[in-house]
Design a protein around this motif. Structure first.
Motif, mmCIF file in Angstrom:
data_model
loop_
_atom_site.group_PDB
_atom_site.id
_atom_site.type_symbol
_atom_site.label_atom_id
_atom_site.label_comp_id
_atom_site.label_asym_id
_atom_site.label_seq_id
_atom_site.Cartn_x
_atom_site.Cartn_y
_atom_site.Cartn_z
ATOM 1 N N PRO A 183 -24.462 3.753 -46.189
ATOM 2 C CA PRO A 183 -24.966 2.527 -45.282
ATOM 3 C C PRO A 183 -26.112 1.773 -46.038
ATOM 4 O O PRO A 183 -27.116 2.205 -46.166
ATOM 5 N N GLY A 184 -25.953 0.329 -45.758
ATOM 6 C CA GLY A 184 -27.114 -0.332 -46.394
ATOM 7 C C GLY A 184 -27.149 -0.490 -47.900
ATOM 8 O O GLY A 184 -28.243 -0.928 -48.146
ATOM 9 N N SER A 185 -26.137 -0.354 -48.334
ATOM 10 C CA SER A 185 -26.322 -0.360 -49.824
ATOM 11 C C SER A 185 -25.086 -0.821 -50.571
ATOM 12 O O SER A 185 -23.936 -0.923 -49.952
ATOM 13 N N ILE A 186 -25.106 -1.049 -51.881
ATOM 14 C CA ILE A 186 -23.863 -1.366 -52.522
ATOM 15 C C ILE A 186 -23.778 -0.367 -53.806
ATOM 16 O O ILE A 186 -24.820 0.017 -54.225
ATOM 17 N N ARG A 187 -22.570 -0.289 -54.443
ATOM 18 C CA ARG A 187 -22.375 0.487 -55.546
ATOM 19 C C ARG A 187 -22.381 -0.343 -56.612
ATOM 20 O O ARG A 187 -21.695 -1.429 -56.971
ATOM 21 N N PRO A 212 -30.066 0.160 -52.654
ATOM 22 C CA PRO A 212 -30.248 -0.556 -51.346
ATOM 23 C C PRO A 212 -30.262 -1.995 -51.383
ATOM 24 O O PRO A 212 -30.488 -2.532 -52.285
ATOM 25 N N LEU A 213 -29.798 -2.262 -50.179
ATOM 26 C CA LEU A 213 -29.381 -3.770 -50.008
ATOM 27 C C LEU A 213 -29.994 -4.092 -48.764
ATOM 28 O O LEU A 213 -29.920 -3.889 -47.589
ATOM 29 N N ALA A 214 -31.423 -4.401 -48.808
ATOM 30 C CA ALA A 214 -32.239 -4.452 -47.669
ATOM 31 C C ALA A 214 -32.335 -5.933 -47.016
ATOM 32 O O ALA A 214 -32.428 -5.995 -45.891
ATOM 33 N N GLU A 215 -31.916 -6.794 -47.813
ATOM 34 C CA GLU A 215 -31.775 -8.265 -47.408
ATOM 35 C C GLU A 215 -30.648 -9.161 -48.000
ATOM 36 O O GLU A 215 -30.187 -8.481 -49.111
ATOM 37 N N PRO A 216 -30.222 -10.273 -47.404
ATOM 38 C CA PRO A 216 -29.232 -10.731 -48.492
ATOM 39 C C PRO A 216 -29.656 -11.190 -49.857
ATOM 40 O O PRO A 216 -30.774 -11.617 -49.855
ATOM 41 N N THR A 217 -28.853 -10.677 -50.654
ATOM 42 C CA THR A 217 -29.234 -10.853 -52.251
ATOM 43 C C THR A 217 -27.775 -11.219 -52.876
ATOM 44 O O THR A 217 -26.765 -11.130 -52.367
ATOM 45 N N THR A 218 -27.976 -11.621 -54.081
ATOM 46 C CA THR A 218 -27.138 -12.158 -55.122
ATOM 47 C C THR A 218 -27.208 -11.009 -56.189
ATOM 48 O O THR A 218 -28.004 -10.376 -56.553
#
Length: 82
Positions: free
Chosen positions: A6-10, A29-35
């Protein structure tokens, strides 16, 4: 797509990128919108993103496509051959 925490990407790296980083797949971890382009800088790889293909959820995408929690992001280096 369901395989990341949860809250992350692979994040998956292929071929020479995997060799350069010393790993091929991990949760990030994906703490905020990112590209993908922003995340590329966080990976700390020596090469630029120029020529590297980006795939999000197994579909080629632009490096400035926003990522969402649970996405699978893959970086594929240029392939040379004949």
């Amino acid at each position: 797509m369901g395989s990341s925490a949860p809250g992350s990407i692979r994040v998956r790296l292929f071929a020479s990128l995997r060799e350069e980083a010393g790993w091929g797949e991990r949760d990030w971890p994906l703490a905020e919108p990112t590209t993908a382009q922003q995340l590329w800088g966080e990976l700390g790889l020596a090469r630029s993103l120029d020529g590297v293909r980006v795939a999000i959820n197994q579909r080629f995408a632009s490096a400035d496509t926003p990522l969402e929690s649970g996405d699978e992001l893959a970086f594929l280096p240029p392939i040379s051959g004949g």
